[in-house]
Design a protein around this motif. Structure first.
Motif, PDB file in Angstrom:
ATOM      1  N   ASN A   1      -5.597  -4.521   1.529  1.00  0.00           N
ATOM      2  CA  ASN A   1      -4.418  -4.005   0.817  1.00  0.00           C
ATOM      3  C   ASN A   1      -3.611  -2.988   1.625  1.00  0.00           C
TER       4      ASN A   1
ATOM      5  N   ALA B   1      -0.684  -1.109   3.464  1.00  0.00           N
ATOM      6  CA  ALA B   1       0.760  -0.948   3.299  1.00  0.00           C
ATOM      7  C   ALA B   1       1.250   0.030   4.346  1.00  0.00           C
ATOM      8  N   CYS B   2       2.384  -0.297   4.965  1.00  0.00           N
ATOM      9  CA  CYS B   2       2.944   0.599   5.978  1.00  0.00           C
ATOM     10  C   CYS B   2       4.398   0.896   5.669  1.00  0.00           C
ATOM     11  N   VAL B   3       4.775   2.105   5.956  1.00  0.00           N
ATOM     12  CA  VAL B   3       6.134   2.566   5.711  1.00  0.00           C
ATOM     13  C   VAL B   3       6.627   3.184   7.007  1.00  0.00           C
TER      14      VAL B   3
ATOM     15  N   PRO C   1       9.798   0.687   3.386  1.00  0.00           N
ATOM     16  CA  PRO C   1       8.517  -0.014   3.325  1.00  0.00           C
ATOM     17  C   PRO C   1       8.564  -1.271   4.209  1.00  0.00           C
TER      18      PRO C   1
ATOM     19  N   SER D   1       3.273  -4.554   2.343  1.00  0.00           N
ATOM     20  CA  SER D   1       2.249  -3.956   1.481  1.00  0.00           C
ATOM     21  C   SER D   1       1.271  -5.048   1.055  1.00  0.00           C
ATOM     22  N   ASP D   2       0.130  -4.635   0.550  1.00  0.00           N
ATOM     23  CA  ASP D   2      -0.926  -5.546   0.093  1.00  0.00           C
ATOM     24  C   ASP D   2      -1.307  -6.583   1.137  1.00  0.00           C
TER      25      ASP D   2
ATOM     26  N   GLN E   1      -1.389   4.593   7.903  1.00  0.00           N
ATOM     27  CA  GLN E   1      -0.934   3.658   6.879  1.00  0.00           C
ATOM     28  C   GLN E   1      -0.547   4.426   5.612  1.00  0.00           C
TER      29      GLN E   1
ATOM     30  N   ALA F   1      -0.984   3.064   2.549  1.00  0.00           N
ATOM     31  CA  ALA F   1      -2.060   2.780   1.599  1.00  0.00           C
ATOM     32  C   ALA F   1      -2.967   1.719   2.198  1.00  0.00           C
ATOM     33  N   GLY F   2      -4.135   1.555   1.612  1.00  0.00           N
ATOM     34  CA  GLY F   2      -5.039   0.510   2.068  1.00  0.00           C
ATOM     35  C   GLY F   2      -6.079   1.031   3.045  1.00  0.00           C
TER      36      GLY F   2
END
Lengths: 227, 204
Positions: free
Chosen positions: B6, B8-10, B15, B18-19, B53, B55-56
């Motif tokens: 999962n 996610a990179c910004v 963004p 993601s996922d 990252q 998230a994830g």
């Protein structure tokens, strides 16, 4: 796979930086020539009155040394950043702070140490009494590594920014002031024939403090700059 | 071995993806495909740990790579857009410096690595005289020299001529046959003689 040795890696970074600098010798000479020229300008500007020069000498030598070290700060990480070597450092299986410490050591050997070595010559030019020579050498020997260490944090923070050179001066100069005060103070005290132990102890304390925290802070700043 | 869950990179405020989830086992090659600006380089830099990252999780041998730190980096070789070559040093010195950082390698291995990428005639010259493609080959020689299990390669074939691409794909094939892992991006066609190629597609 052989397990990499930390000592070998830090020695390797130091040796590589020195080799590169040796082959790009103009970079090494610039701060040194700057130091010599700035100190030589003072007798021309304020007049060759020996007693006046003697009063000015500690401050002039220390300010010039400080500015010369700052002149060379950009070089500490900028080339490695541009050619990608810094990414390799960040991805090596060693603590980045220790690799940064060897880069700072290389920087000091190439800028601080030459300044210390030619300072007595320039001190004679400014009519600094011979009793103060020891204090000058000792204070610069303890003080210039502090300048390189604090400078490393500034250089790491401003890496890759446009106009980073000016910004690094603004960041770093206020932090340089304690070193300047006690460095120049010790030389002035010695010239007046007073005891300098307190000044030297304080400079040594600054060195111990920055040796502990600056490499770690610079490494953290580098990771931010590489992100 | 390498697991991405999962992710996610910004970049800036934008963004990128993601996922994103995938896994890579020994002997497998992961080809990240996508148009310009879809975050291929960011994904690779995130896998290395150069970029954080949003998230994830990224796991290596079951543990989070950030927690592993040096232990993970010890098994990783990365060749990014920048070659990581210092122009003042000779090719041999560049490789020695890289070897010293990543783990000791004996001098014969350095010569062998230069031979593999056909740079032996240049071993005594400063690397700044090398052409773009030769510099790229020198950067890739690090992979051959260091023998890390996980290779992360960002456009490894850029600036390479046809013969050099063949040479590199041979090195890739050998690495995968030895149980190594490769994550790469490339807009160029290349052939690897294995079936274990998976694709991850990033969309704008």
């Amino acid at each position: 796979m052989t397990s990499p040795s930390l000592l070998a890696a830090t020695a390797n970074v130091l040796r590589r930086d020195l080799t590169v600098a040796w082959r790009r010798s103009a970079d090494v000479l610039t701060p040194l020539v700057f130091f010599a020229i700035v100190t030589s300008l003072f007798p021309l500007g304020v007049g060759p009155e020996p007693s006046l020069l003697r009063t000015l000498a500690p401050g002039v030598l220390w300010v010039a040394a400080l500015l010369s070290v700052m002149l060379a700060l950009n070089r500490m990480f900028a080339n490695d950043y541009a050619d990608g070597t810094l990414e390799l450092l960040a991805l090596s299986p060693h603590p980045l702070s220790l690799l940064v410490l060897s880069k700072v050591a290389a920087h000091w050997v190439l800028t601080g140490l030459p300044l210390v070595l030619i300072s007595p010559l320039l001190a004679v030019q400014l009519n600094l009494p011979s009793e103060a020579m020891g204090a000058l050498l000792l204070s610069l020997l303890l003080g210039t590594p502090v300048l390189s260490l604090i400078g490393a944090v500034g250089a790491a923070l401003t890496l890759g920014l446009r106009g980073g050179g000016v910004l690094v001066s603004l960041l770093v100069l206020p932090l340089y002031t304690p070193v300047l005060i006690f460095g120049a103070g010790s030389v002035a005290q010695a010239a007046a024939g007073a005891e300098i132990e307190a000044y030297i102890s304080l400079l040594a304390a600054f060195l111990a403090l920055t040796l502990t925290f600056a490499p770690w802070a610079a490494a953290a700043a580098l990771r931010v700059s590489l992100d | 071995m390498l697991e991405v869950v999962n992710l996610a990179c910004v970049r800036g405020d934008r963004p990128l993806f993601s996922d994103l989830s995938f896994a890579l086992k020994p002997g497998e090659l992961l080809h990240v495909v996508g148009a310009n600006g879809t975050g291929k380089t960011t994904l690779l830099r995130t896998l290395c740990g150069l970029t954080r990252q949003a998230a994830g999780e990224i796991r290596w041998r079951g543990a989070e790579t950030r927690a592993l730190g040096d232990e993970f980096r010890n098994e990783l070789a990365y060749v990014g857009h920048l070659n990581g070559i210092q122009g003042e040093l000779t090719p041999a010195e560049n490789l020695r410096a890289a070897a010293g950082l990543a783990g000791a390698a004996d001098p014969e291995r350095i010569d062998a690595a230069l031979e593999t990428v056909r740079l032996s005639p240049y071993r005594g010259f400063p690397a700044k005289i090398l052409s773009q493609g030769q510099k790229r080959r020198l950067a890739l020689a690090r992979l051959v020299l260091l023998r890390k299990p996980l290779w992360i390669l960002d456009e490894p074939f850029s600036a390479l001529d046809v013969a050099s691409v063949t040479l590199m794909t041979q090195a890739l094939t050998g690495h995968l046959a030895d149980g190594g892992m490769v994550v790469l991006t490339s807009h160029q066609d290349f052939e690897v003689e294995i079936k274990n190629v998976t694709y991850v597609r990033l969309d704008a």
